[in-house]
Design an enzyme around this catalytic site. Structure first.
Site, mmCIF file in Angstrom:
data_model
loop_
_atom_site.group_PDB
_atom_site.id
_atom_site.type_symbol
_atom_site.label_atom_id
_atom_site.label_comp_id
_atom_site.label_asym_id
_atom_site.label_seq_id
_atom_site.Cartn_x
_atom_site.Cartn_y
_atom_site.Cartn_z
ATOM 1 N N TYR A 127 -52.182 42.109 -75.302
ATOM 2 C CA TYR A 127 -52.539 40.756 -74.326
ATOM 3 C C TYR A 127 -51.201 40.204 -73.861
ATOM 4 C CZ TYR A 127 -52.870 35.689 -74.567
ATOM 5 O OH TYR A 127 -53.037 34.241 -74.375
ATOM 6 N N TRP A 152 -49.691 28.744 -79.309
ATOM 7 C CA TRP A 152 -50.458 28.596 -80.421
ATOM 8 C C TRP A 152 -51.287 27.361 -80.358
ATOM 9 C CZ3 TRP A 152 -46.586 28.627 -85.344
ATOM 10 C CH2 TRP A 152 -45.957 29.872 -85.376
#
Ligand SMILES: NC(=O)c1ccc[n+]([C@@H]2O[C@H](COP(=O)([O-])OP(=O)(O)OC[C@H]3O[C@@H](n4cnc5c(N)ncnc54)[C@H](OP(=O)(O)O)[C@@H]3O)[C@@H](O)[C@H]2O)c1
Length: 299
Positions: A127, A152
């Site tokens: 990723y 996050w």
């Protein structure tokens, strides 16, 4: 800045949803989700953008399944690596502003201090490599682009750690959560609001285009984040919450490796645009209040 519509890509995602809300009064807004604009088909995307002729492209679409990217890196690379370069090429032709989001996972986590934009990027997982390829693709084209690296991400909708914790907390007495990865939980609304402020500023003055870190202030671990969530949940609802037990990453193996420290310094964002995102705890509080009021409205 040229007159024209503001295009949001990935309009159904966490950040895309908040961008739609935050830019609702910013002028002509066109919001495309995957059904209309599929980033896994960059050449079709190119034609769609060319037809629309947006003045601003906000690209919140991405392949975000970090672990799944390990087993289908080619798909992730097309969406995260190739499509952003195509968007940059079209943005240059249209003299449009391209806003693109990237990730803390471009770093390997080895630094003890918050990462700055000029630090070396060495992603640990597929990723991260695909998102870094997207950054490089945009940079190779140039033009008017802003790449915001965030981390996050959570919000009231979609797949995220906050919603997972609230769901698991309903029927578990204990939850073991990783306590040796440091980062900054960042709400989708804080990202969207900062983006709106910056786009408004770009209309008035030419900024320094390039890469900026954009995360909520402060830092914690996934375990600290979980404790923050449950302490707030208990205050809001008076319900019993699970005991959160800290564990090392070695006790929670995942297909994709994650950086031990992915805290990002936001000094450049503050210096250039005069803004700072809220502390992660106050952004969490605001998001949980929103979830609470949405639940109350549904009852
Ligand atoms: N989530 C995080 O923790 C995090 C952390 C750091 C950086 N970021 C970055 O922040 C940005 C926004 O992420 P997010 O948290 O809003 O992610 P998200 O909630 O997963 O949203 C991503 C959106 O992209 C869409 N998408 C996926 N594949 C697509 C395709 N082929 N064509 C068009 N759309 C496609 C998804 O649609 P479907 O729902 O149909 O799949 C979804 O609406 C991304 O650039 C991401 O890399 C996120």
């Amino acid at each position: 800045m040229r007159q024209g519509p503001i295009l949001i890509l990935g309009a159904g995602g966490q950040v895309g949803t908040e961008l739609r809300r935050t830019f609702a009064d910013a002028g002509e807004l066109v919001a495309w989700d995957r059904r209309i604009a599929d980033l896994s088909r960059p050449e079709e995307l190119r034609l769609l953008v060319r037809q629309l002729q947006p003045a601003v492209i906000l690209n919140a679409a991405a392949y975000t399944a970090v672990d799944r990217a390990e087993v289908e890196p080619e798909v992730a690379m097309t969406i995260n690596g190739d499509a952003p370069r195509v968007l940059a090429e079209e943005a240059v032709k249209l003299d449009a502003l391209l806003v693109h989001y990237s990730t803390d996972y471009v770093f390997d986590g080895s630094k003890k201090m918050p990462w700055v934009e000029s630090d070396e990027t060495t992603p640990l997982n597929a990723y991260g490599r695909t998102k870094l390829a997207g950054e490089h693709g945009i940079q190779s084209v140039g033009g008017k682009y802003l790449i915001f690296r965030t981390s996050w991400v959570y919000g009231p909708h979609g797949h995220n750690f906050l919603r997972t914790m609230l769901r698991l907390g309903q029927d578990r007495e204990q939850l073991k959560i990783v306590d040796d990865q440091f980062g900054a939980p960042t709400s989708s609304s804080a990202i969207a609001e900062a983006t709106r402020t910056i786009v408004d500023k770009v209309k008035l003055a030419t900024p320094e285009y390039g890469v900026y870190h954009m995360t909520c202030a402060g830092e914690t671990t996934w375990c600290g984040f979980a404790q923050g969530i449950f302490s707030q949940h208990q205050q809001q609802n008076g319900e019993t919450v699970p005991q959160v037990i800290p564990i090392p990453s070695s006790e929670y193996p995942t297909p994709a490796a994650r950086p031990a420290n992915s805290v990002l310094s936001n000094d450049k964002l503050h210096a250039h645009f005069g803004i700072a995102l809220p502390d992660w705890r106050s952004a969490l509080l605001a998001t949980m209040k929103k979830i609470g009021s949405e639940c109350a409205e549904r009852k």
